[in-house]
Motif scaffolding. Structure first.
Motif, PDB file in Angstrom:
ATOM      1  N   LEU A  24      86.516 -47.065  72.424  1.00  8.62           N
ATOM      2  CA  LEU A  24      87.895 -46.923  72.899  1.00  8.62           C
ATOM      3  C   LEU A  24      87.934 -46.042  74.142  1.00  8.62           C
ATOM      4  O   LEU A  24      88.612 -46.358  75.121  1.00  8.62           O
ATOM      5  CB  LEU A  24      88.776 -46.332  71.802  1.00  8.62           C
ATOM      6  CG  LEU A  24      88.982 -47.168  70.531  1.00  8.62           C
ATOM      7  CD1 LEU A  24      89.863 -46.412  69.538  1.00  8.62           C
ATOM      8  CD2 LEU A  24      89.590 -48.531  70.855  1.00  8.62           C
ATOM      9  N   ALA A  31      91.342 -41.429  72.584  1.00 11.25           N
ATOM     10  CA  ALA A  31      91.076 -41.718  71.174  1.00 11.25           C
ATOM     11  C   ALA A  31      90.959 -40.404  70.430  1.00 11.25           C
ATOM     12  O   ALA A  31      90.093 -39.570  70.752  1.00 11.25           O
ATOM     13  CB  ALA A  31      89.806 -42.542  71.021  1.00 11.25           C
ATOM     14  N   ALA A 223      86.969 -51.910  67.093  1.00 14.13           N
ATOM     15  CA  ALA A 223      87.388 -51.334  68.361  1.00 14.13           C
ATOM     16  C   ALA A 223      87.943 -52.408  69.288  1.00 14.13           C
ATOM     17  O   ALA A 223      88.975 -52.192  69.943  1.00 14.13           O
ATOM     18  CB  ALA A 223      86.212 -50.618  69.020  1.00 14.13           C
ATOM     19  N   LEU A 227      91.727 -52.589  70.834  1.00 15.76           N
ATOM     20  CA  LEU A 227      91.993 -52.692  72.273  1.00 15.76           C
ATOM     21  C   LEU A 227      92.922 -53.854  72.584  1.00 15.76           C
ATOM     22  O   LEU A 227      93.750 -53.778  73.492  1.00 15.76           O
ATOM     23  CB  LEU A 227      90.673 -52.834  73.038  1.00 15.76           C
ATOM     24  CG  LEU A 227      89.803 -51.578  73.081  1.00 15.76           C
ATOM     25  CD1 LEU A 227      88.424 -51.909  73.642  1.00 15.76           C
ATOM     26  CD2 LEU A 227      90.461 -50.479  73.907  1.00 15.76           C
TER      27      LEU A 227
END
Length: 231
Positions: A24, A31, A223, A227
């Motif tokens: 991230l 994050a 992840a 996103l």
């Protein structure tokens, strides 16, 4: 860019997100993995469910975060869902990762799938704490032996008051911009409450072909999915 605030489920702390935080941040986002009171390095701190809600709200406010994507896994979906409506226009989206969701006036215990008496009995037998899972409890969840060992070794007893106190919502949860991530090895369908929320039109439903702890079994895939929620 978004600021992700990641909250793991019962027994776990911020360490559970280590392999998700890195990609991230590599993508340019903030994050922030959060340990809730009474768990991991905060073990021993008194905690009820509203303590956990305030832990999350306080993290957002203390860091002055905006464009926030709140991520709640398992148990923590309950305090994350409540915190989401309390941070106002700082919120971009909530992502519930194979999690419970708050129901106004209901607790984690009262909606426990094995029945409230079963979980209440465990808490009573363990000085008010929910004991961590053993290695065998992770069978069939897409985890390697190393990943299971890490989960078992890192888990701490979960404070029972956080499970027994009722959720407090000020508006319908269906109004939140939300994504629900269903991990298919833990069951093919979300529960009835989540199914109804998805049907309301504001929520997205996505799936992962893994078990209940995707931050361990498929961290890179999780992840990428997170996103995607920023676009």
């Amino acid at each position: 860019m978004a600021d992700f605030v990641l909250v793991a489920g019962a027994w776990l702390g911020s360490w559970a997100w280590d392999e998700v935080v890195a990609p991230l941040r590599a993508a340019g986002h903030g994050a922030h993995a959060l340990t809730l009171s009474g768990l991991a390095e905060k073990r021993g701190l008194p905690a009820g469910q509203q303590t956990h809600v305030q832990d999350i709200v306080g993290e957002v406010e203390r860091r002055d975060l905006h464009d926030v994507v709140l991520v709640g896994h398992s148990y923590s979906g309950i305090p994350v869902g409540q915190a989401a409506e309390r941070i106002g226009d700082r919120l971009t989206r909530v992502v519930f990762v194979d999690s419970e969701v708050p129901v106004d006036g209901e607790s984690f215990v009262s909606t426990w799938w094995q029945g409230p008496a079963a979980l209440a009995s465990q808490l009573a037998d363990n000085d008010g704490y929910w004991p961590p899972l053993g290695a065998a409890d992770f069978d069939g969840q897409g985890l390697t032996d190393t990943q299971i060992a890490r989960l078992v070794e890192g888990s701490t007893p979960h404070p029972g008051a956080t499970l027994a106190e009722p959720a407090e919502l000020t508006r319908p949860l269906s109004e939140l911009p939300a994504t629900y991530v269903k991990c298919l090895l833990d069951g093919p369908e979300p529960n009835a409450t989540v199914t109804e929320l998805v049907a309301g039109g504001h929520w997205r439903l996505v799936t992962m072909d893994t078990g209940h702890w995707p931050m361990f079994s498929q961290p890179a895939e999780l992840a990428r999915l997170l996103l995607e929620q920023t676009s």
